[in-house]
Every structure is written in C-alpha cells, then in structure tokens.
Design an enzyme around this catalytic site. Structure first.
Site, PDB file in Angstrom:
ATOM      1  N   ASP A 192       9.187   3.404   0.335  1.00  0.00           N
ATOM      2  CA  ASP A 192       8.062   4.030   1.019  1.00  0.00           C
ATOM      3  C   ASP A 192       8.176   3.659   2.493  1.00  0.00           C
ATOM      4  OD1 ASP A 192       5.697   4.710   2.192  1.00  0.00           O
ATOM      5  OD2 ASP A 192       4.428   3.920   0.592  1.00  0.00           O
TER       6      ASP A 192
ATOM      7  N   TYR B 292       0.850  -1.193   0.000  1.00  0.00           N
ATOM      8  CA  TYR B 292       0.000   0.000   0.000  1.00  0.00           C
ATOM      9  C   TYR B 292       0.878   1.233   0.000  1.00  0.00           C
ATOM     10  CZ  TYR B 292      -3.507   3.389   1.661  1.00  0.00           C
ATOM     11  OH  TYR B 292      -4.349   4.480   1.799  1.00  0.00           O
TER      12      TYR B 292
ATOM     13  N   LYS C  58       3.636   9.505   9.338  1.00  0.00           N
ATOM     14  CA  LYS C  58       3.350   8.827  10.608  1.00  0.00           C
ATOM     15  C   LYS C  58       4.331   9.155  11.743  1.00  0.00           C
ATOM     16  CE  LYS C  58       0.580   5.389   8.276  1.00  0.00           C
ATOM     17  NZ  LYS C  58      -0.687   4.849   8.595  1.00  0.00           N
TER      18      LYS C  58
HETATM   19  C1  LIG Z   1       3.398   2.356   3.408  1.00  0.00           C
HETATM   20  C2  LIG Z   1       2.403   3.469   3.301  1.00  0.00           C
HETATM   21  N1  LIG Z   1       2.550   4.383   2.345  1.00  0.00           N
HETATM   22  C3  LIG Z   1       1.713   5.424   2.205  1.00  0.00           C
HETATM   23  C4  LIG Z   1       0.656   5.578   3.070  1.00  0.00           C
HETATM   24  C5  LIG Z   1      -0.276   6.732   2.903  1.00  0.00           C
HETATM   25  O1  LIG Z   1      -0.077   7.654   3.938  1.00  0.00           O
HETATM   26  P1  LIG Z   1      -1.258   8.637   4.353  1.00  0.00           P
HETATM   27  O2  LIG Z   1      -2.341   7.803   4.952  1.00  0.00           O
HETATM   28  O3  LIG Z   1      -0.619   9.580   5.328  1.00  0.00           O
HETATM   29  O4  LIG Z   1      -1.699   9.320   3.117  1.00  0.00           O
HETATM   30  C6  LIG Z   1       0.454   4.642   4.087  1.00  0.00           C
HETATM   31  C7  LIG Z   1      -0.659   4.766   5.021  1.00  0.00           C
HETATM   32  O5  LIG Z   1      -0.935   3.930   5.837  1.00  0.00           O
HETATM   33  C8  LIG Z   1       1.351   3.561   4.205  1.00  0.00           C
HETATM   34  O6  LIG Z   1       1.202   2.611   5.148  1.00  0.00           O
END
Ligand SMILES: Cc1ncc(COP(=O)(O)O)c(C=O)c1O
Length: 448
Positions: free
Chosen positions: A246, A144, A274
């Site tokens: 990521d 994700y 986060k």
């Molecule tokens: C690995 C990863 N990338 C991107 C995101 C997206 O971040 P946001 O929810 O702050 O848009 C998340 C959200 O949980 C994530 O776990």
C-alpha cells in the site's frame, strides 16, 4: 487564542449545525488546536480565514509533494476542465497515464484508476482473494489502509483489548464493522519476521494476501528493518500469497518509483493515491498481469463513475512531468531540505534536554516525545505499533497547538510531510518556532 482564530471558531460553530461534527472526515476533527478553516495555499504556505499564515507540513496529509497550487498541475487541470469534466468513457490522457505509471513502477504491468486510496485497497483485496481462492488477509498492527469495512481494523487498538504483543487480536476501529472473527483478517506485529514465519508455517496455505505499508507511515513513519521487506517478498512467494504494497503515502514520495523503487522489492499488487496527482483526486491499483488480468478479463469487478476523470488524469500527468524532470532531481531537493529539518529538530531537542524521537526520511518523517527516557541515553527508535505507544501523545498535542499558534502547521499524529516548495528559509523559521516552543512549553512539561 480566540482573537487569533475568531473566524475559524465562528465557522466551526456554524458548520456543526449541519455538517456532522463540523468536518467531512473524522481525522480532521482531531486537528489541533481545533479544526481551523483555510482560505488559500501557495507553495509551502497556507493562510487561514483569519489571515494567519502557516508553513504547511500537513500538505493535504500527503498529496502535495509539489506544494499548494503548483502552476503546471493547475494549468493542465484547468485546460482539461474546459474540454469536459467527465465522459464516462475512455480518453487519450488515460492511456498516457497508465503507460507512464507502468514505465515508472516496477510491478505495474497493468493499471486501473479510481478516486480514493481506500477503494483501490478494496480492489487489491478482492483481486487477491479471487486469484488465490483463499479468504484470509494478513495486515499489521498500527497500519492504515483506508476507512472501508474490510480493512479498518487494528490501526490504533486499545492495548487492554488488543491481546498478546506477538499475536494481537484483530479489532474493528469503528462501531458498525463486522466483528473480528467475520473480518477474515489476521493482524500481526510489523517488522517481526519470526512471528510471520511461525504463523505461515501453520496457516500459509489459507492466506490470500499480506498487505503492508512498506514504510509504516501512519504510525511513527517506521522504516522496515534491514532485510524485512526482502524476507516478506520471499515468504509470500514461497506460500503463493499475494504481496500487496500500500503505497498511498510512499508512492511518488519516497522516490519516483515509490518504496518499491526505493527498496528494490517488487510486490504483486500496489496502490497509489495522494502524491500521484498533487492534490487532484485519483488513485491507482496496479500490479502483475497475473492478478490485474482478472480485472481485464472481467472476472473481478472494478468500477466507479468518477474513475479516470479527465481533469484529475491531466493533473496526474502534469505532476509526473515535474517529478520525472532532470532525472527526478526534485527528490534530492526535498530529501536534503527534509534531512536538514530532521537534524535541526534533534539538535534543538538535545540542546534543551528534551528527549525526542525523529525518524523516517527527508520526504516524510516522524517526531515524537517519549514518555520516559533515562537521562543521557539516546531515545529509542520506534519499531512497531506497541513501541509507538511509548510516545507521549498528550505532550505532542501541546507541541502541535503551540506550533500552529506560531505559524507552523503540523499533523497531531507526528508525521511531517515535505514538498519541493519548502525552502531552507522555511526550515529556519520552523526551527525558530520549535526553539521557542521547546523553551516556553515543553521544557516545563517534560518529566524530569
Ligand atoms: C497507507 C494508506 N492507505 C490507504 C489510505 C486511504 O486513502 P484515501 O484516504 O484516499 O481513501 C491512506 C490514507 O491516508 C493511507 O495513508
């Protein structure tokens, strides 16, 4: 159940009349036993509107590495709020934070701040395409990277439509997205070097970027196989492909320098969110000057009204103050408490004959119950999206609801987040609740 959650039930009914689905993020609609309403949080604990107390392993789905309402973060944020919420201009805290991130994170030669991880991912993909002049991005099945149109594909695809295990189709997760052919995405299985080698041998010169969670936190907290990230790094260099880590979950959680510090692999671009600010809204796109320089030169667009809002930046700096203190001592504490919980869960499951998979790290780990397991044989670790489908999601859902009923809040997908505020006594209380759920709920449900 209804009397324990009477207020939450009434609030949800009321919310649904004006708030689509009663929630502000689709993920929350899947909370077990249903989307509860919370009143306050402190440290590792949360209280719902009915006055029920929980040990919280959701932690905002990752941000709260220092627990709820960490005093230093709150103080720094409030102090800045008194001086202004938004200037839409530069401020001194901003370069203080970019200097800190640049010093801590191996690949972060240049940095930009935003609000959400999703938009920072969006920026990374745009940069990679601009830098390489290529269109196609490789992502991995089950990973994700946010909810935006350009990447929300093949997170939890239906196997009936997802194609061959080694050459999966790229499937949109939501109605309204472009079809897979127009997405300019290719989906490959995670942790499988021969497949990516084979794919790039044919198409390497057309690929702009490989984007990956360095640990597959969003599906079963799957660690990279030994040598996997090293090989990805080498392959991307060989084909002049931008390697994007990521680190929205692993950043400032797996170690101070994220997964790239933990595994000692330097990507080209990276994304944080986060845990960087312990709950304040800030994300970070960072990377090598070669790529980030395109933003600096104004060739690649990056913007946002709320980017670098001073209270969030102040919260991030206060967070990093705590994380860096005593040479990052907090990571040892969280890892040791988390490890104790992981081994406690395994021990209880073994004792009661319940097949379980517990994998990951002390700071974030996964728990799942395999659909079948031959008696006496240890349950197999999950290594990619397809093997994660061997887990019994329905049974885990029953487990989650029973845990919430006993005052332990966990995520239905199976990932558990730890914070610096979780103590051994939280772990003991959690294991007590698990023991009773194993005995009263799971042992009856587990297939013989
Ligand atoms: C690995 C990863 N990338 C991107 C995101 C997206 O971040 P946001 O929810 O702050 O848009 C998340 C959200 O949980 C994530 O776990």
């Amino acid at each position: 159940m209804s009397s324990r959650y009477a207020k939450s039930i009434a609030h949800l009914e009321r919310s649904r009349k004006t708030l689509a689905g009663g929630v502000s993020s689709n993920v929350r609609a899947g909370d077990m036993p249903f989307p509860l309403f919370f009143d306050r949080g402190l440290g590792s604990h949360l209280w719902d509107v009915d006055g029920n107390e929980y040990i919280d392993y959701v932690l905002g789905r990752g941000p709260l590495f220092l627990g709820h309402t960490h005093q230093e973060v709150i103080d720094a944020t409030c102090k800045q709020l008194q001086r202004g919420q938004i200037y839409a201009a530069q401020h001194e805290l901003e370069f203080e934070l970019s200097e800190r991130v640049s010093r801590i994170v191996p690949c972060a030669e240049l940095v930009r701040f935003g609000i959400s991880g999703s938009e920072a991912v969006h920026g990374a993909l745009r940069l990679a395409r601009a830098a390489t002049g290529r269109q196609t991005i490789i992502k991995f099945e089950g990973q994700y990277h946010g909810w935006l149109d350009n990447i929300l594909y093949s997170l939890s695809p239906d196997l009936a439509r997802a194609g061959d295990q080694l050459h999966p189709d790229t499937l949109p997760e939501s109605a309204g997205q472009l079809n897979s052919t127009d997405s300019h995405l290719v989906t490959l299985p995670w942790n499988n070097l021969p497949v990516i080698e084979e794919y790039l041998a044919q198409h390497g010169s057309t690929i702009a970027a490989v984007i990956t969670e360095p640990v597959m936190c969003n599906t079963a907290v799957i660690p990279p196989l030994p040598g996997y990230l090293e090989a990805l790094r080498e392959i991307c260099t060989r084909y002049e492909i931008v390697l994007i880590f990521d680190e929205v979950i692993t950043g400032f959680r797996l170690s101070l320098a994220g997964a790239q510090g933990f595994f000692n692999i330097v990507p080209d671009l990276t994304i944080f969110g986060k845990a960087i600010a312990n709950g304040m809204p800030i994300s970070c796109l960072a990377g090598k000057e070669k790529y980030m320089g395109l933003i600096a030169a104004g060739k690649v667009g990056h913007g946002g009204t709320y980017n670098s809002i001073p209270p969030a930046v102040a919260g991030a700096i206060a967070t990093l103050d705590v994380l860096e203190r005593d040479e990052g001592a907090v990571y040892k504490t969280v890892t040791s408490v988390g490890n104790s919980l992981m081994s406690g869960i395994k021990h209880l499951a073994d004792k009661q004959g319940i097949p379980v998979v517990v994998q990951g790290y002390g700071t974030i780990f996964y728990v799942g119950f395999p659909k079948t397991s031959e008696a006496g044989k240890p349950s197999q670790a999950v290594s990619d999206y397809r093997s994660s489908l061997g887990m019994n999601q329905q049974l885990y859902g029953e487990f989650v609801s029973a845990m919430v009923d006993r005052g332990v809040r966990i995520i239905p997908r199976g990932n558990w987040f730890l914070s610096s505020e979780h103590t051994q006594s939280d772990v003991d209380a959690t294991l007590g609740a698990i023991e009773s759920v194993f005995a009263e709920v799971l042992s009856k449900a587990v297939p013989a």
